[in-house]
Design an enzyme around this catalytic site. Structure first.
Site, PDB file in Angstrom:
ATOM      1  N   ARG A 168      91.051 -29.763 118.138  1.00  0.00           N
ATOM      2  CA  ARG A 168      91.344 -28.352 118.411  1.00  0.00           C
ATOM      3  C   ARG A 168      92.233 -28.148 119.632  1.00  0.00           C
ATOM      4  O   ARG A 168      93.172 -27.342 119.571  1.00  0.00           O
ATOM      5  CB  ARG A 168      90.054 -27.542 118.538  1.00  0.00           C
ATOM      6  CG  ARG A 168      89.159 -27.515 117.289  1.00  0.00           C
ATOM      7  CD  ARG A 168      89.888 -27.675 115.994  1.00  0.00           C
ATOM      8  NE  ARG A 168      89.014 -27.509 114.835  1.00  0.00           N
ATOM      9  CZ  ARG A 168      89.171 -28.140 113.692  1.00  0.00           C
ATOM     10  NH1 ARG A 168      90.156 -29.029 113.561  1.00  0.00           N
ATOM     11  NH2 ARG A 168      88.372 -27.919 112.686  1.00  0.00           N
TER      12      ARG A 168
ATOM     13  N   SER B  83      82.273 -27.732 102.941  1.00  0.00           N
ATOM     14  CA  SER B  83      83.321 -27.426 103.907  1.00  0.00           C
ATOM     15  C   SER B  83      83.644 -28.722 104.636  1.00  0.00           C
ATOM     16  O   SER B  83      82.771 -29.304 105.284  1.00  0.00           O
ATOM     17  CB  SER B  83      82.839 -26.359 104.895  1.00  0.00           C
ATOM     18  OG  SER B  83      83.808 -26.142 105.903  1.00  0.00           O
TER      19      SER B  83
ATOM     20  N   ASP C 216      92.335 -19.758 102.627  1.00  0.00           N
ATOM     21  CA  ASP C 216      92.136 -18.738 103.658  1.00  0.00           C
ATOM     22  C   ASP C 216      93.384 -18.519 104.508  1.00  0.00           C
ATOM     23  O   ASP C 216      93.790 -17.371 104.749  1.00  0.00           O
ATOM     24  CB  ASP C 216      90.947 -19.109 104.552  1.00  0.00           C
ATOM     25  CG  ASP C 216      89.615 -18.965 103.833  1.00  0.00           C
ATOM     26  OD1 ASP C 216      89.561 -18.211 102.843  1.00  0.00           O
ATOM     27  OD2 ASP C 216      88.637 -19.609 104.257  1.00  0.00           O
TER      28      ASP C 216
ATOM     29  N   ASP D  78      84.686 -23.586 116.325  1.00  0.00           N
ATOM     30  CA  ASP D  78      86.143 -23.675 116.455  1.00  0.00           C
ATOM     31  C   ASP D  78      86.776 -22.396 116.965  1.00  0.00           C
ATOM     32  O   ASP D  78      87.792 -22.429 117.666  1.00  0.00           O
ATOM     33  CB  ASP D  78      86.771 -24.075 115.117  1.00  0.00           C
ATOM     34  CG  ASP D  78      86.567 -25.548 114.806  1.00  0.00           C
ATOM     35  OD1 ASP D  78      86.302 -26.312 115.749  1.00  0.00           O
ATOM     36  OD2 ASP D  78      86.680 -25.928 113.636  1.00  0.00           O
TER      37      ASP D  78
END
Length: 400
Positions: A95, A175, A14, A124
């Site tokens: 993050r 994932s 991605d 996220d």
């Protein structure tokens, strides 16, 4: 500012496709930024070379493992951070670190935009964008996967058309996100919340039911943070890494939870956090020994709010920063050693001691040497129960 976009780059399909997509759609130069927080896999040089081969004008890679362990994982440990009492913030903690570096590179390169590869269904996207708003409010954020409808099929077709150096043939049904503090796994058969996790879900932990000898470790703490294992000094990164290995070999830290996501949906998540779970168990017990009762009670409430703020993407909020100052002050006497027995999926404290412990043997013992004056208990109970006694008498009189 010039037309530049700093992309949080993972090296996967991605974000590799996003490099070319951003360039085509906006005409901007893309600066790929890859952050190593202990996710394993390919080395940073390979990831950098792929970013450049996919069309990035520049690529920066940062080994942030030590920074992540010391400045993000250890504060979470000091707060005993467990979202919904179980999840140790594996992804949520990384993050804000990535955001900090995105903001730094955007400033250094005079970029007007940053980009991330999040979808519109996860937490996220909030963490990235709220964090950027706090650190670099003038820098705008784009999310190609979310905002352009970039499905996996479209990404594969784009990669093939442009000849991008991406392997699109091997596709995991899951994932996965992983770092020093743990590993998360979702999608695939896990979306059926009645179906048990298959064996291929697990990576950081061995089967808890497998036959093995117990592993006993002594963890030394200073001011609420671990500093040594079995008497040997360790850096934060070394300490977490070693406990991940040892606790993981005992099957510790497996979590299967239906989680309340920030955006309002429930999601089934699988986590593995062997080092984190072992450390939190030890830290909580040392707090029990060293922390005064009312302070401990209030800290447990503050811990929950600290955890929710981090989960919700508010690491850079004034409240989280203020609670951090409280956590540090509350932990100033939490020093000593905890002996932990790790076996069959469990981390059990079997011993604890500390130079500033509030446990007093003379007050606690029921044997000879008891220093507690039990005669004082009668008056204490009468005064302690007096408000309840008076209000109960009032209610009885009102009922007559």
């Amino acid at each position: 500012m010039t037309d530049k976009v700093v992309l949080a780059y993972s090296g996967g399909l991605d974000t590799s496709v996003a490099i070319g997509w951003i360039a085509e759609e906006t005409g901007a130069e893309v600066i790929a930024l890859a952050i190593d927080v202990g996710q394993g896999g390919e080395d940073l040089r390979t990831i950098r070379e792929r970013a450049l081969a996919c069309g990035a004008a520049a690529a920066e890679v940062v080994d942030a493992r030590a920074e992540f362990a010391a400045e993000y994982c250890f504060p979470a440990l000091r707060a005993n951070a467990l979202y919904m009492q179980r999840y140790p913030l594996v992804s949520a903690l990384s993050r804000p670190l990535i955001v900090k570096h995105l903001a730094r590179v955007a400033h250094e390169s005079e970029a007007a935009w940053v980009a991330h590869g999040c979808t519109g269904k996860g937490n996220d996207q909030v963490r990235f964008e709220v964090g950027m708003a706090a650190l670099a409010p003038s820098v705008r954020v784009t999310a190609p996967v979310r905002d352009s409808g970039m499905t996996r099929d479209k990404s594969i077709a784009f990669a093939a058309e442009k000849g991008l150096p991406i392997d699109v043939t091997s596709r995991s049904p899951y994932s996965i996100d992983q770092n020093v503090w743990g590993r998360s796994c979702e999608t695939g058969h896990l979306e059926d919340i009645w179906e048990a996790p298959h064996d291929d879900v697990w990576s950081y932990t061995a089967d808890p039911a497998a036959a093995r000898e117990p592993d006993e470790v002594t963890i030394t703490f200073a001011d609420g943070l671990p500093v040594a294992l079995d008497g040997e000094d360790r850096t934060p990164l070394e300490l977490i890494t070693e406990l991940n290995s040892r606790a993981g070999a005992q099957g510790i830290g497996r979590i299967d939870i239906v989680e309340d996501r920030l955006i309002g949906i429930k999601s089934r998540e699988i986590y593995e956090a062997p080092g984190a779970i072992a450390l939190i168990a030890a830290h909580q017990e040392l707090e029990n020994v060293c922390m005064e009762r009312d302070l401990a009670r209030f800290k447990r409430m503050a811990e929950q709010r600290w955890t929710e703020l981090v989960y919700d993407g508010l690491w850079f909020s004034p409240l989280r920063e203020s609670l951090e100052a409280f956590m540090m002050a509350a932990s100033r006497h939490v020093s000593g050693e905890v002996r932990l027995r790790m076996h069959s999926g469990r981390a059990v404290v079997t011993g604890r001691r500390g130079p500033q412990a509030l446990y007093d043997f003379g007050l606690a013992t029921y044997d000879t040497g008891d220093a507690f004056d039990q005669r004082l208990a009668k008056g204490f109970i009468e005064l302690f129960g007096l408000p309840s006694k008076i209000s109960a008498e009032r209610d009885r009189q009102a009922a007559i």
